[in-house]
Design a protein around this motif. Structure first.
Motif, PDB file in Angstrom:
ATOM      1  N   HIS A 173       0.847  -1.199   0.000  1.00 35.65           N
ATOM      2  CA  HIS A 173       0.000   0.000   0.000  1.00 35.65           C
ATOM      3  C   HIS A 173       0.881   1.246   0.000  1.00 35.65           C
ATOM      4  CE1 HIS A 173       0.761   0.214   4.372  1.00 35.65           C
ATOM      5  NE2 HIS A 173       0.506  -1.081   4.369  1.00 35.65           N
ATOM      6  N   ILE A 174       0.322   2.324  -0.519  1.00 35.18           N
ATOM      7  CA  ILE A 174       1.090   3.555  -0.691  1.00 35.18           C
ATOM      8  C   ILE A 174       1.370   4.249   0.634  1.00 35.18           C
ATOM      9  CG2 ILE A 174       1.073   5.850  -1.748  1.00 35.18           C
ATOM     10  CD1 ILE A 174      -0.448   4.725  -4.066  1.00 35.18           C
ATOM     11  N   ALA A 175       0.407   4.194   1.559  1.00 35.37           N
ATOM     12  CA  ALA A 175       0.581   4.890   2.840  1.00 35.37           C
ATOM     13  C   ALA A 175       1.831   4.394   3.566  1.00 35.37           C
ATOM     14  CB  ALA A 175      -0.653   4.709   3.711  1.00 35.37           C
ATOM     15  N   GLY A 176       1.994   3.079   3.625  1.00 34.87           N
ATOM     16  CA  GLY A 176       3.176   2.520   4.277  1.00 34.87           C
ATOM     17  C   GLY A 176       4.448   2.851   3.517  1.00 34.87           C
ATOM     18  N   ALA A 177       4.364   2.855   2.188  1.00 33.90           N
ATOM     19  CA  ALA A 177       5.528   3.199   1.379  1.00 33.90           C
ATOM     20  C   ALA A 177       5.956   4.641   1.612  1.00 33.90           C
ATOM     21  CB  ALA A 177       5.211   2.968  -0.101  1.00 33.90           C
ATOM     22  N   CYS A 178       4.963   5.529   1.805  1.00 38.20           N
ATOM     23  CA  CYS A 178       5.287   6.936   2.095  1.00 38.20           C
ATOM     24  C   CYS A 178       6.058   7.056   3.398  1.00 38.20           C
ATOM     25  CB  CYS A 178       4.005   7.767   2.160  1.00 38.20           C
ATOM     26  SG  CYS A 178       3.171   7.948   0.571  1.00 38.20           S
ATOM     27  N   ARG A 179       5.609   6.319   4.418  1.00 38.31           N
ATOM     28  CA  ARG A 179       6.311   6.365   5.716  1.00 38.31           C
ATOM     29  C   ARG A 179       7.722   5.798   5.575  1.00 38.31           C
ATOM     30  NH1 ARG A 179       1.048   4.936   7.467  1.00 38.31           N
ATOM     31  NH2 ARG A 179       1.565   2.703   7.445  1.00 38.31           N
ATOM     32  N   ALA A 180       7.850   4.700   4.836  1.00 36.54           N
ATOM     33  CA  ALA A 180       9.165   4.072   4.668  1.00 36.54           C
ATOM     34  C   ALA A 180      10.129   4.981   3.921  1.00 36.54           C
ATOM     35  CB  ALA A 180       9.018   2.739   3.935  1.00 36.54           C
ATOM     36  N   CYS A 181       9.610   5.742   2.950  1.00 36.12           N
ATOM     37  CA  CYS A 181      10.452   6.625   2.137  1.00 36.12           C
ATOM     38  C   CYS A 181      10.506   8.044   2.693  1.00 36.12           C
ATOM     39  CB  CYS A 181       9.948   6.652   0.698  1.00 36.12           C
ATOM     40  SG  CYS A 181      10.087   5.068  -0.154  1.00 36.12           S
ATOM     41  N   ASN A 182       9.774   8.282   3.786  1.00 41.46           N
ATOM     42  CA  ASN A 182       9.761   9.598   4.449  1.00 41.46           C
ATOM     43  C   ASN A 182       9.314  10.704   3.497  1.00 41.46           C
ATOM     44  OD1 ASN A 182      10.088  11.247   6.717  1.00 41.46           O
ATOM     45  ND2 ASN A 182      12.199  11.788   6.153  1.00 41.46           N
ATOM     46  N   VAL A 183       8.206  10.447   2.785  1.00 34.59           N
ATOM     47  CA  VAL A 183       7.614  11.463   1.907  1.00 34.59           C
ATOM     48  C   VAL A 183       6.120  11.549   2.210  1.00 34.59           C
ATOM     49  CG1 VAL A 183       9.301  11.150   0.062  1.00 34.59           C
ATOM     50  CG2 VAL A 183       7.186   9.806   0.025  1.00 34.59           C
ATOM     51  N   SER A 184       5.508  12.661   1.870  1.00 39.86           N
ATOM     52  CA  SER A 184       4.077  12.821   2.090  1.00 39.86           C
ATOM     53  C   SER A 184       3.283  12.041   1.045  1.00 39.86           C
ATOM     54  CB  SER A 184       3.691  14.304   2.021  1.00 39.86           C
ATOM     55  OG  SER A 184       3.801  14.786   0.688  1.00 39.86           O
ATOM     56  N   TYR A 185       2.041  11.741   1.390  1.00 36.87           N
ATOM     57  CA  TYR A 185       1.158  11.013   0.481  1.00 36.87           C
ATOM     58  C   TYR A 185       0.983  11.797  -0.823  1.00 36.87           C
ATOM     59  CZ  TYR A 185      -2.822   8.003  -0.735  1.00 36.87           C
ATOM     60  OH  TYR A 185      -3.666   7.114  -1.348  1.00 36.87           O
TER      61      TYR A 185
END
Length: 369
Positions: free
Chosen positions: A40-52
């Motif tokens: 999912h994108i939300a978790g990927a955003c947290r992992a990459c430290n970027v906003s949704y």
């Protein structure tokens, strides 16, 4: 002043457009890798430290530039990569693992030059060895602990042993299969292994075999199956011990390597071979089990191999070499090697003579000597 930093070189994908402008793919690839891993994108955003919002902006811009969709979304299955995005990601991984030995070698040379600029450089051991997971973990352990600095150069086993004899390295990594192919492999090493001058530091035993797609759709079981019509093989590089082992197995079966599609197609690392299979560029490759496990491939064992570092016997008493052996014997590194798929860390760090390690292979009365 002592030099305390470690040099690092990274790769980056940049696509140049006809108008001369460029499109950098690095952030997009990191995001795609996280989406693939997490679903999912939300978790990927947290992992990459970027906003949704920023993540969606990157992805939409990439889709526009590449003229291909990158994501498939559904309520039941979450977010998945399209086939195009998967292939893009694996192309990037293949490039990364292919370049790893080259970049590491260049990094080592850069490190030497940087250290030479300081009057009180940290003492170091020079290691020449083939690219592998236990060696890779060893370098990470050196960086994280109070241990002797290691200058690593990736070489084939014969190149490493020849370097040791020329005084160009302190540790030469090489592997030898257990069983019937031990002595034939050792015949290739013997010109550079002297039981009167050298000692061996044992690293681990590992499983070497074939990588195939999940479910083994081509029904690969033995080296004889490499000659099946339409089976595409990817080998290790010329001069590598793994390639030599496969050649000996084929010779034993009376199989001409020229009959095997892709026998001369080669990669420099186990992960690069695995990436070749995952990307659909070959049906079967050869390497250590860890690479297959990390890439989600099935593994067919061919041989167990023991990995050693050869050293000059009189260097064993040096403070740097004693620190190195202590690092191998430490709980942290022992645990790391023990958890690698296909590795057995029993005996890790033990010092042996060539005769103790290989019994009659170095017996002066044996015919093979």
């Amino acid at each position: 002043m002592t030099y305390k930093f470690r040099a690092r070189l990274d790769t980056e994908w940049v696509l140049e457009k006809p108008d001369g402008s460029s499109f950098v793919l690095s952030d997009v690839l990191r995001l795609l890798a996280s989406i693939e891993s997490l679903g999912h994108i939300a978790g990927a955003c947290r992992a990459c430290n970027v906003s949704y919002r920023h993540a969606w902006g990157l992805l939409r811009h990439a889709e526009k530039e590449l003229e291909r969709p990158l994501l498939e979304t559904s309520r039941r299955q979450g977010t998945k990569l399209t086939r195009f995005a998967q292939q893009l990601l694996w192309a990037n991984r293949r490039i990364d693992v292919r370049l790893a030995p080259v970049l590491d070698g260049m990094t080592g040379a850069l490190q030497e030059e940087l250290q030479a600029l300081y009057t009180e450089s940290r003492p170091r051991l020079r290691m020449h060895a083939s690219h592998g997971f236990a060696v890779e973990g060893l370098m990470q352990a050196v960086d994280s602990q109070e241990a002797p600095s290691i200058e690593l150069r990736y070489r084939t086993a014969i190149e490493a042993l020849a370097s040791l004899n020329r005084g160009e390295c302190d540790l030469a990594g090489f592997q030898v299969p257990v069983g019937e192919f031990q002595d034939p492999i050792l015949q290739h090493y013997k010109p550079w292994l002297d039981p009167e001058k050298h000692s061996l530091i044992y690293l681990a035993q590992r499983e070497t075999g074939f990588f195939v797609q999940p479910g083994n759709p081509r029904s690969i079981r033995t080296v004889a199956d490499l000659g099946q019509p339409g089976v595409r093989f990817v080998n290790r590089q010329v001069g590598s011990s793994t390639r030599l082992l496969v050649s000996l197995m084929l010779r034993q079966k009376g199989i001409d390597p020229t009959r095997i599609q892709g026998f001369d197609t080669s990669e420099f690392t186990h992960l690069a071979v695995a990436a070749h299979i995952v990307g659909g560029m070959a049906d079967v490759g050869v390497g250590v089990e860890t690479a297959a496990w990390r890439c989600g491939l099935d593994f067919i064992p061919l041989a167990k191999e023991r990995y050693f570092f050869a050293v000059q016997r009189d260097s064993l008493s040096s403070p740097l070499m004693r620190q190195f052996i202590d690092l191998l014997l430490g709980d942290s590194y022992q645990s790391f090697v023990g958890q690698l798929a296909g590795y057995d860390a029993t005996g890790l760090g033990k010092v042996l003579s060539p005769r103790e390690a290989f019994e009659t292979a170095f017996d002066p009365l044996s015919k093979a000597a």
